[in-house]
Design a protein around this motif. Structure first.
Motif, PDB file in Angstrom:
ATOM      1  N   SER A 113       0.820  -1.223   0.000  1.00  0.00           N
ATOM      2  CA  SER A 113       0.000   0.000   0.000  1.00  0.00           C
ATOM      3  C   SER A 113       0.853   1.271   0.000  1.00  0.00           C
ATOM      4  N   HIS A 114       0.289   2.349  -0.549  1.00  0.00           N
ATOM      5  CA  HIS A 114       0.955   3.658  -0.503  1.00  0.00           C
ATOM      6  C   HIS A 114       1.116   4.139   0.935  1.00  0.00           C
ATOM      7  N   HIS A 145      -3.506  -3.792  -5.631  1.00  0.00           N
ATOM      8  CA  HIS A 145      -2.672  -2.803  -6.313  1.00  0.00           C
ATOM      9  C   HIS A 145      -2.984  -1.413  -5.759  1.00  0.00           C
ATOM     10  N   PRO A 146      -1.939  -0.664  -5.367  1.00  0.00           N
ATOM     11  CA  PRO A 146      -2.197   0.607  -4.671  1.00  0.00           C
ATOM     12  C   PRO A 146      -2.794   1.691  -5.578  1.00  0.00           C
ATOM     13  N   ASP A 147      -2.590   1.585  -6.882  1.00  0.00           N
ATOM     14  CA  ASP A 147      -3.117   2.618  -7.781  1.00  0.00           C
ATOM     15  C   ASP A 147      -4.539   2.317  -8.243  1.00  0.00           C
ATOM     16  N   THR A 148      -4.813   1.038  -8.527  1.00  0.00           N
ATOM     17  CA  THR A 148      -6.114   0.685  -9.112  1.00  0.00           C
ATOM     18  C   THR A 148      -7.079   0.080  -8.101  1.00  0.00           C
ATOM     19  N   GLU A 198       7.193  -5.565  -9.413  1.00  0.00           N
ATOM     20  CA  GLU A 198       6.620  -4.221  -9.495  1.00  0.00           C
ATOM     21  C   GLU A 198       6.648  -3.475  -8.158  1.00  0.00           C
ATOM     22  N   ASP A 199       6.276  -4.181  -7.095  1.00  0.00           N
ATOM     23  CA  ASP A 199       6.227  -3.512  -5.787  1.00  0.00           C
ATOM     24  C   ASP A 199       7.637  -3.152  -5.280  1.00  0.00           C
ATOM     25  N   MET A 202       8.544  -0.073  -6.930  1.00  0.00           N
ATOM     26  CA  MET A 202       7.810   1.071  -6.369  1.00  0.00           C
ATOM     27  C   MET A 202       8.471   1.595  -5.091  1.00  0.00           C
TER      28      MET A 202
END
Ligand code: NAI
Ligand code: NA
Length: 395
Positions: A113-114, A145-148, A198-199, A202
């Protein structure tokens, strides 16, 4: 309360605080006599509470006196209900570190998470300024997914064809054939979304843009290859695609950190009993044979021995050797030709009747229960323990 193991399938629903504490103290003892020359000083460990991540945190703190921030996802205790093992492990580690004057704080929440990333960033800024090492040791079945906001589930399936081979239920010792049907394309994508790189990227992008990575910063994530026996379900299956992605991400990270001479690495580690690996079909049978052979050869290692070798003979050694694909290998002893030849020979003989003799089913079981703080030498399990343990450095 008196805490006993309560298993359901591949998981254990209870954990023992004193057993977990003993495991952590044993790992600390092991590392104290094996300092890392020019080792890390300020370390962030993602997935810091169990398995390879916990061993990495202990090796950092007790091998080179590093300040560590740990991020993990664990269940706290409630009255009459024990916490998850990573909670007790972290409590034991931070309690001991603080006694020894070593900085250790942690954050419990979803590393994907963001919000948790932002909280971690703030803690780095406030307390450490910059970090020189980030260990990425997450093992999770799901990722939002933190964006979607989309929730992905990983699967452990072969790609293309049905996979059929033997496996063992390590609770009952029964060896039997299982078949796993191939995955869909979507399941490949989902598994890569959860366990790919991916994470990791990020985290690095955020910390880099906020200027909290020091010159010569290093980061390492953990991968697995394993033998041809498990290839169809592991390295050439859905999880293998995620590991391919993770490995490719290491190069991208190195590229993105040129300005600070930063490096992204993947280390290929040995197969070990952890909460993550117990759930993978076929792997428990492979591990029980592998343990037998490696113990006979005197080259068996657990998480802490693996990570000690990773730090002292690879990451912080001036002469770091990589394989043809640019990876660090500490699975070198597992993958030795003589070891693999013996495992393969035993594999062909393994049945419910023969396994107790030709395999190390007992070692497997002991390691499994140890993960939850049970069957640990020197612990009196008839004694009342307080389940309400606090983590001293928890933010
Ligand atoms: P583990 O299950 O012992 O540790 C997983 C860690 O991730 C724990 O600290 C847990 O709290 C944390 N975690 C899970 N979901 C999270 C979330 N959403 N947010 C924050 N923390 C979360 O696993 P293990 O075996 O140590 O695996 C670590 C890495 O090592 C994985 O990438 C695995 O594939 C790799 N590996 C494992 C091998 C094995 O045989 N166990 C062999 C080679 C590599
Ligand atoms: Na871990």
């Amino acid at each position: 309360m008196i805490i006993e193991p309560k298993t359901r399938g591949f998981i254990c629903l209870t954990a023992h605080p004193k057993g977990c504490e003993k495991n952590v103290l044993n790992q600390i003892e092991y590392i104290k006599s094996k300092p890392t020359k020019n080792g890390p000083k300020n370390v962030l460990v993602i997935g810091a509470s169990t398995g390879f991540g916990l061993a990495s945190r202990i090796t950092s703190a007790y091998g080179s006196n590093a300040s560590t921030i740990g991020v993990y996802f664990e269940k706290p205790p409630t009255e009459g209900r024990p916490a998850s093992p990573g909670w007790y492990n972290t409590a034991a580690f931070e309690t001991q570190a603080h006694k020894d004057g070593i900085y250790a704080k942690s954050i419990n929440g979803d590393a994907f998470s963001h919000e948790i990333k932002a909280q971690t960033l703030n803690l780095i800024k406030e307390d450490l300024g910059k970090i020189d090492m980030l260990i990425y040791s997450l093992a999770s079945p799901v990722r939002t997914h933190p964006d979607t906001g989309k929730r992905y589930k990983s699967v452990l399936k072969p790609i293309g064809d049905t996979f059929t081979n033997n496996t063992v239920d390590f609770h009952t010792g029964i060896v039997k054939e299982i078949s796993i049907a191939p995955c869909t394309d979507e399941e490949i994508d989902n598994t890569v979304a959860v366990m790919g790189g991916e994470d990791w990227q990020m985290w690095i992008d955020l910390l880099k843009s906020e200027n909290v990575l020091s010159e010569d910063f290093k980061t390492v994530a953990y991968s697995y290859i394993g033998p041809s026996l498990t290839e169809a379900v592991y390295r050439k299956g859905t999880i293998g695609r995620a590991k391919d992605h993770l490995e490719a991400t290491a190069f991208k990270i190195t590229d993105s950190l040129k300005a600070i001479n930063g490096k992204g690495y993947v280390s290929v580690n040995k197969a070990l009993v952890t909460q993550a690996s117990s759930a993978i079909p076929v792997i428990p049978l492979y591990i029980s044979l592998l343990y037998k052979v490696m113990k006979e050869e005197g080259i068996h290692e657990g998480c802490i021995e693996q990570i000690e070798r990773l730090f002292n003979e690879r990451l912080y050694d001036a002469d770091l050797q990589l394989d043809e694909a640019g990876r660090i290998r500490v699975d070198d002893w597992e993958m030795r030709d003589d070891i693999q030849a013996k495992v393969l020979e035993l594999w062909q003989q393994a049945t419910t009747e023969t396994l107790p003799d030709i395999g190390d089913l007992e070692g497997y079981k002991t390691d499994f229960f140890n993960l939850f703080g049970f069957n640990v030498e020197g612990i009196d399990y008839d004694k009342d323990v307080n389940e309400m343990v606090e983590i001293p450095g928890l933010q």
